[in-house]
Design an enzyme around this catalytic site. Structure first.
Site, mmCIF file in Angstrom:
data_model
loop_
_atom_site.group_PDB
_atom_site.id
_atom_site.type_symbol
_atom_site.label_atom_id
_atom_site.label_comp_id
_atom_site.label_asym_id
_atom_site.label_seq_id
_atom_site.Cartn_x
_atom_site.Cartn_y
_atom_site.Cartn_z
ATOM 1 N N GLY A 34 0.759 -1.243 0.000
ATOM 2 C CA GLY A 34 0.000 0.000 0.000
ATOM 3 C C GLY A 34 0.789 1.292 0.000
ATOM 4 N N LYS A 57 2.200 2.869 -2.492
ATOM 5 C CA LYS A 57 1.786 3.759 -3.584
ATOM 6 C C LYS A 57 0.346 4.188 -3.406
ATOM 7 C CE LYS A 57 5.231 1.887 -6.683
ATOM 8 N NZ LYS A 57 5.489 0.631 -5.919
ATOM 9 N N ASP A 66 1.291 -1.853 -10.790
ATOM 10 C CA ASP A 66 2.593 -2.035 -10.135
ATOM 11 C C ASP A 66 2.780 -3.529 -9.903
ATOM 12 O OD1 ASP A 66 4.963 -1.178 -8.851
ATOM 13 O OD2 ASP A 66 3.983 -1.297 -6.890
ATOM 14 N N CYS A 99 9.944 -3.115 -9.856
ATOM 15 C CA CYS A 99 11.189 -2.790 -9.151
ATOM 16 C C CYS A 99 12.290 -3.740 -9.589
ATOM 17 C CB CYS A 99 10.985 -2.777 -7.637
ATOM 18 S SG CYS A 99 10.267 -4.264 -6.974
ATOM 19 N N ASP A 146 -7.983 -11.612 -8.718
ATOM 20 C CA ASP A 146 -6.873 -11.798 -9.658
ATOM 21 C C ASP A 146 -6.942 -10.644 -10.659
ATOM 22 O OD1 ASP A 146 -5.187 -12.427 -11.691
ATOM 23 O OD2 ASP A 146 -5.925 -14.469 -11.991
ATOM 24 N N GLY A 147 -5.954 -9.803 -10.614
ATOM 25 C CA GLY A 147 -5.971 -8.598 -11.439
ATOM 26 C C GLY A 147 -6.056 -8.870 -12.930
HETATM 27 C C1 LIG Z 1 5.234 -4.867 -6.353
HETATM 28 S S1 LIG Z 1 3.971 -5.448 -5.322
HETATM 29 C C2 LIG Z 1 2.940 -4.028 -5.151
HETATM 30 C C3 LIG Z 1 3.483 -2.977 -4.220
HETATM 31 C C4 LIG Z 1 2.480 -1.878 -3.932
HETATM 32 N N1 LIG Z 1 1.990 -1.279 -5.152
HETATM 33 C C5 LIG Z 1 3.061 -0.822 -3.037
HETATM 34 O O1 LIG Z 1 3.477 0.227 -3.558
HETATM 35 O O2 LIG Z 1 3.097 -1.006 -1.827
HETATM 36 C C6 LIG Z 1 3.079 -6.520 -6.367
HETATM 37 C C7 LIG Z 1 1.788 -7.038 -5.772
HETATM 38 O O3 LIG Z 1 1.096 -7.741 -6.774
HETATM 39 C C8 LIG Z 1 0.288 -8.717 -6.171
HETATM 40 N N2 LIG Z 1 -0.139 -9.667 -7.201
HETATM 41 C C9 LIG Z 1 0.486 -10.744 -7.671
HETATM 42 N N3 LIG Z 1 -0.238 -11.346 -8.615
HETATM 43 C C10 LIG Z 1 -1.356 -10.617 -8.751
HETATM 44 C C11 LIG Z 1 -2.513 -10.739 -9.558
HETATM 45 N N4 LIG Z 1 -2.651 -11.749 -10.443
HETATM 46 N N5 LIG Z 1 -3.480 -9.825 -9.416
HETATM 47 C C12 LIG Z 1 -3.360 -8.816 -8.539
HETATM 48 N N6 LIG Z 1 -2.305 -8.671 -7.757
HETATM 49 C C13 LIG Z 1 -1.311 -9.547 -7.857
HETATM 50 C C14 LIG Z 1 1.176 -9.270 -5.102
HETATM 51 O O4 LIG Z 1 0.400 -9.856 -4.066
HETATM 52 C C15 LIG Z 1 1.943 -8.027 -4.650
HETATM 53 O O5 LIG Z 1 1.369 -7.499 -3.479
#
Ligand SMILES: C[S@@+](CC[C@H](N)C(=O)[O-])C[C@H]1O[C@@H](n2cnc3c(N)ncnc32)[C@H](O)[C@@H]1O
Lengths: 269, 367
Positions: B168, B170, B238, B293, B220-221
């Site tokens: 969270g 961002k 992200d 990242c 699931d995004g």
């Molecule tokens: C780089 S992190 C995000 C960091 C966050 N935006 C922040 O700034 O704190 C990536 C996130 O994508 C989530 N994720 C992985 N696969 C996903 C999917 N299919 N749909 C949605 N989220 C997913 C992971 O659980 C993880 O929390």
């Protein structure tokens, strides 16, 4: 008044008598000039305590017997006036111990001139360091002699620290005893060695060899890592900026300080 | 004994390092050793200032020697080359390139403040303290992570989707703009979504977390486009990636561990699907920001290229790449940017400015 103060000062200077039975004439006889003899008395006066310089004559004699000339004798006494406090018999023991370790005339003379402190260290301490180098680090007799000649300050280092430094270079850097002795490893502090090595390692320019002594990349030689000034090290070996290295050293200092407990407990034993 | 044991094992961190040495030395050339040593050394944080907290005023933080890098731009700019305009809290920049052509001005989200200690300064931030309502004064995060949010340029009343939002950081930065009309926050991981809820509760007043303003989900995004498409003015994608810094420093939960090889190999495909879902979720004229990242070209530029192609091919959506070139210039005092990226911008770690890596690329939906 100012005048009387100056007068007093003058009186006290000229009436200053060194705590020794060494008359000016004997010093001149030994080959010191007048000014040199004055400075010899100065070195004696640096010592605290009444009869501190009572072995002055025997010390001077021993140094001349080694073949040192008046000006080098003066220089080394300025570095280490404690030599006046050493009994002649002890001095002779220490010198003969160094000879037994293979440091014969030319190198003994240079060693004493360069690091006179070697003669205030008890024979037992030096024997322990030699034992440590021979038995814990497996240096050869010849290598031990080279180490003592090139890096004599090793005799006053804490052996736990020494052991850590040796193991670091042997295991982490994969450098063998002959190379350590040849390139004067023990002239450098653990931090100097670790800073340069870790910097290279994290930049991907140094690898710990595997069991068969092999690495994927060619490691820079210990000589080119240690025996160059920082600018040369950065430009030729690390290929990095001074700014990066400066930040890196500060970060390392904090990293090591925060994981120090283990090393601290070794020291406490 | 101890020495031999550490040599024999191949921890995930060294597998990661081997992988990066093989791919990045080619991709980044002479830059790689500097980035490598930075990745392996202590990173720097930024303090995302919490506009909602009554604790820890800016002045208190500034007294410790740090400064808001976002408002601290262009002081060293050569006037002949660059003109920096600051209008109220909205920062924009016009930069003329060598040909004298004007690059389109880049609008940045307002009200976001992020404090950092100066270049080369390794001072750490103290943990933030709660104010009388229990809200914390600042959130510690990679300062470069604020850039994707800044570049997203949220404007008054916008509806915004944060597709992969946990934990969270961002999301919090997005909320600092105080201009969002409606915010959708999603992360497929339930446990991480719970963590995100806790973060929001510690930083944002309850009245801003109501159902009319905020919706939190654990979907699931990649399926988002099927549920709700052509909706959002701004979408932040992200994505999960090889998290390069984490992978070379922590053995726990490391994507380079042998057991996760499959998952790691599928990352680019997952990233592509997430970005495409984000593109579909945006309304025509809406903007999408893709960020990671990692330094990996395959997870960065290649994913964006393919998404642009497939959006057109499969969904008839035309996209335009929004130039982020002004960013490296504005924030060159704070970050090192990779030179000459053909697509997007990337903050690369450097010992004196040990932030990142953060890759970002912005797309505008034309149809
Ligand atoms: C780089 S992190 C995000 C960091 C966050 N935006 C922040 O700034 O704190 C990536 C996130 O994508 C989530 N994720 C992985 N696969 C996903 C999917 N299919 N749909 C949605 N989220 C997913 C992971 O659980 C993880 O929390």
């Amino acid at each position: 008044t100012l005048q009387s103060m100056q007068h007093n000062h003058k009186v006290s200077t000229s009436s200053r008598k060194p705590d020794t039975e060494l008359p000016l004439q004997s010093l001149l006889d030994m080959g010191f000039t007048d000014t040199q003899a004055e400075r010899v008395y100065d070195t004696m006066s640096k010592l605290k305590g009444g009869s501190a310089a009572k072995h002055a004559l025997s010390t001077l004699t021993a140094l001349f017997v080694l073949g040192l000339n008046p000006s080098s004798v003066l220089k080394l006494l300025e570095k280490c006036p404690e030599l006046y406090t050493v009994q002649d018999s002890q001095l002779q023991q220490r010198l003969s111990n160094l000879r037994k370790l293979g440091l014969v005339e030319g190198s003994l003379q240079r060693l004493v001139a360069h690091y006179p402190q070697i003669l205030i260290v008890p024979v037992k301490t030096i024997k322990n360091v030699v034992l440590f180098l021979r038995e814990k680090c497996l240096f050869t007799v010849q290598q031990v002699k080279d180490i003592l000649r090139e890096s004599p300050a090793i005799v006053v280092e804490n052996t736990d620290q020494l052991e850590y430094k040796f193991q670091y270079v042997y295991f982490r850097m994969g450098v063998k005893q002959a190379t350590m002795a040849k390139y004067k490893l023990f002239r450098f502090t653990l931090d100097e060695v670790r800073h340069r090595h870790c910097f290279l390692e994290r930049r991907g320019l140094y690898q710990t060899p595997d069991k068969r002594g092999q690495t994927v990349i060619i490691n820079p030689k210990l000589d080119t890592i240690l025996n160059v000034d920082q600018d040369t090290f950065l430009a030729d070996v690390a290929k990095a900026s001074a700014e990066e290295y400066d930040v890196f050293k500060r970060l390392m200092a904090r990293e090591w300080q925060e994981q120090e407990p283990q090393l601290g407990s070794i020291e406490a034993d | 004994g101890k020495w031999a044991a550490t040599l024999a094992k191949q921890p995930a961190t060294s597998l990661a390092l081997q992988h990066f040495d093989a791919t990045y030395s080619g991709q980044l050339g002479e830059l790689w050793p500097s980035i490598r040593v930075a990745l392996l050394s202590e990173k720097k944080y930024g303090a995302l200032f919490n506009n909602f907290s009554h604790e820890s005023t800016l002045a208190q933080l500034e007294a410790q020697g740090c400064r808001d890098f976002i408002s601290d731009t262009g002081t060293e700019a050569q006037p002949s080359e660059v003109a920096v305009e600051e209008e109220s809290n909205c920062v924009s920049i016009k930069k003329s390139d060598i040909d004298g052509q004007l690059l389109s001005p880049l609008q940045l989200s307002p009200h976001i403040k992020c404090l950092v200690f100066p270049r080369g300064d390794i001072t750490r931030f103290k943990p933030a303290r709660p104010d009388m309502y229990g809200l914390l004064g600042y959130y510690l995060m990679d300062a470069a992570s604020v850039l994707p949010v800044l570049a997203l340029d949220v404007q008054e009343g916008h509806s915004v989707l944060d597709l992969c939002a946990a934990p969270g950081g961002k999301t919090l930065a997005l909320l600092q703009t105080q201009s969002i009309g409606f915010l959708c926050v999603n992360d497929s991981s339930v446990s991480r979504t719970l963590r995100l809820r806790r973060v929001l509760r510690s930083f944002v007043p309850k009245q801003l977390l109501t159902d009319e303003k905020l919706h939190i989900s654990s979907l699931d995004g990649t399926k988002w486009g099927e549920v709700e498409s052509n909706t959002f003015d701004r979408v932040l994608v992200d994505v999960p990636c090889t998290t390069d810094r984490h992978s070379v420093t922590e053995d726990d939960n490391n994507i380079f561990s042998k057991s996760r090889t499959g998952e790691r190999r599928r990352l680019p495909q997952l990233q592509l699907e997430l970005l495409l879902a984000g593109i579909e979720a945006a309304c025509p004229g809406g903007e999408i920001l893709y960020s990671t990242c990692t330094l990996s070209q395959i997870q960065n530029q290649s994913v964006v290229e393919q998404a642009i192609f497939l959006a057109q091919e499969n969904h008839g959506i035309r996209l335009q790449v929004v130039d982020l070139k002004p960013l490296p210039h504005m924030f060159r005092k704070t970050f090192h940017f990779a030179p000459n990226l053909h697509l997007g911008e990337m903050v690369i770690p450097h010992l004196a400015a040990n932030f990142g890596p953060i890759y970002m690329c912005k797309l505008r939906r034309l149809s």
